[in-house]
Design a protein around this motif. Structure first.
Motif, short mmCIF file in Angstrom:
data_model
loop_
_atom_site.label_atom_id
_atom_site.label_comp_id
_atom_site.label_asym_id
_atom_site.label_seq_id
_atom_site.Cartn_x
_atom_site.Cartn_y
_atom_site.Cartn_z
N VAL A 137 -84.91 -25.39 -24.87
CA VAL A 137 -84.40 -24.08 -24.45
C VAL A 137 -84.63 -23.05 -25.55
N VAL A 138 -84.31 -23.42 -26.78
CA VAL A 138 -84.47 -22.50 -27.91
C VAL A 138 -85.95 -22.19 -28.15
N GLU A 139 -86.77 -23.24 -28.13
CA GLU A 139 -88.21 -23.07 -28.40
C GLU A 139 -88.85 -22.14 -27.37
N ASN A 140 -88.44 -22.26 -26.12
CA ASN A 140 -89.04 -21.47 -25.05
C ASN A 140 -88.27 -20.21 -24.69
N GLU A 141 -87.23 -19.91 -25.50
CA GLU A 141 -86.42 -18.70 -25.30
C GLU A 141 -85.95 -18.59 -23.85
N MET A 142 -85.44 -19.69 -23.35
CA MET A 142 -85.01 -19.77 -21.96
C MET A 142 -83.64 -19.10 -21.79
N PRO A 143 -83.45 -18.29 -20.76
CA PRO A 143 -82.13 -17.70 -20.53
C PRO A 143 -81.13 -18.77 -20.08
N PHE A 144 -79.86 -18.39 -20.10
CA PHE A 144 -78.80 -19.38 -19.91
C PHE A 144 -78.82 -20.02 -18.53
N GLY A 145 -79.04 -19.25 -17.46
CA GLY A 145 -79.02 -19.81 -16.11
C GLY A 145 -80.02 -20.94 -15.93
N PRO A 146 -81.31 -20.70 -16.19
CA PRO A 146 -82.29 -21.79 -16.11
C PRO A 146 -81.99 -22.95 -17.06
#
Length: 300
Positions: free
Chosen positions: A228-237
């Protein structure tokens, strides 16, 4: 021998049943949530999104009491960093939730800051960092909210650091606490969100113990979180990926967190929240039963 955590009052919330919205076809009906949270062995609940549970106080009180449950808190989202222009709209919403919370015996209002990026699309809604002026609006606004909620409704506000909001990391949480009056504003420490943002819950409890007014118990899966951190994923996904996981499989270890909270010597709610929107309707109850058994094994 496991320490008896006699100052910790354990509960759960609609969030642990995959409920994020007042009305959504992916969510279980409110009657099923109440039935199952009681069946899982919890005594306390939060109200969840305003309008998910009945908003008529008499009906809600009857439904909760019929299942031998009690209400610990209501929840509101705010954007007070925008300054006085948003106060009237904020207060109107807060007043609805606070009145219902008080009417059914709750004593707390969990206050979550607004998101800086869209929870689903990752669209940037505003800068990730606040300006000095916005920080002043945020802290003074929260103090005003704490004062007004206490004066009008007799409730204590507890501000919830949350992923993808302006109160998230250790630096932001400490800045917020150092800039606010403990008589007006304290913290809802969510162990999962704080770990998600790199914070250490035990350290925070030991350093700012007098500011910890409420707990949310959850864990993150460190493997998923790294992605999640590496791909800068938002919280919902990230939630859909399973970043918040069933204890005791993730971090932080909840037993030391609960022990640190017990050492504060005050009564604290510890409400289980395992974010998993959306989820299959049969998924939450078995997890809730196992989680309650796990917390009992910790002494809670």
């Amino acid at each position: 021998m496991t320490q008896a955590l006699d100052r910790i009052r354990v509960g759960s919330a609609p969030d642990s049943w995959g409920v994020w919205f007042r009305d959504d076809p992916h969510q279980v009906p409110w009657e099923r949530f109440l039935d199952e949270v009681a069946e899982a062995g919890y005594s306390w609940i939060e109200l969840g999104p305003y309008g998910y549970l009945p908003t008529d106080p008499a009906r809600l009180a009857d439904e909760v009491a019929a299942r031998d449950l009690r209400v610990s808190a209501g929840t509101v989202f705010t954007s007070l960093h925008h300054g006085p222009a948003v106060w009237d709209a904020t207060w109107e919403h807060v007043g609805q939730v606070a009145a219902l919370t008080r009417a059914v015996g709750g004593r707390h209002l969990v206050v979550i800051p607004s998101f800086w990026r869209d929870d689903k699309t990752a669209e940037l809604l505003e800068p990730r960092e606040l300006t000095a002026e916005q920080w002043a609006h945020l802290t003074k606004g929260m103090e005003r909210l704490g004062h007004e909620v206490k004066e009008t409704y007799g409730l204590d506000i507890v501000v919830h650091p949350h992923a993808d909001t302006h109160i998230d990391t250790e630096d932001h949480v400490e800045r917020f606490l150092d800039s606010t009056d403990s008589d007006l504003v304290n913290l809802c420490l969510d162990t999962g969100h704080y770990a998600y943002c790199g914070g250490d819950s035990v350290k925070l409890i030991e350093t700012y113990g007098e500011r910890i007014g409420y707990l949310h118990l959850k864990q993150v899966d460190p493997t998923v979180l790294a992605d999640v951190v590496e791909n800068e994923m938002p919280f919902g996904p990230a939630v859909q990926r399973g970043v918040m996981c069933e204890p005791p499989t993730g971090v932080p270890d909840l037993e030391p967190v609960l022990a640190a909270a017990q050492r504060l010597g005050v009564d604290l709610f510890a409400i289980v929240e395992q974010d998993m929107y959306p989820c299959e309707p049969d998924k939450p109850l078995p997890i809730a039963v196992r989680t309650r058994a796990f917390l009992r094994s910790c002494g809670a």
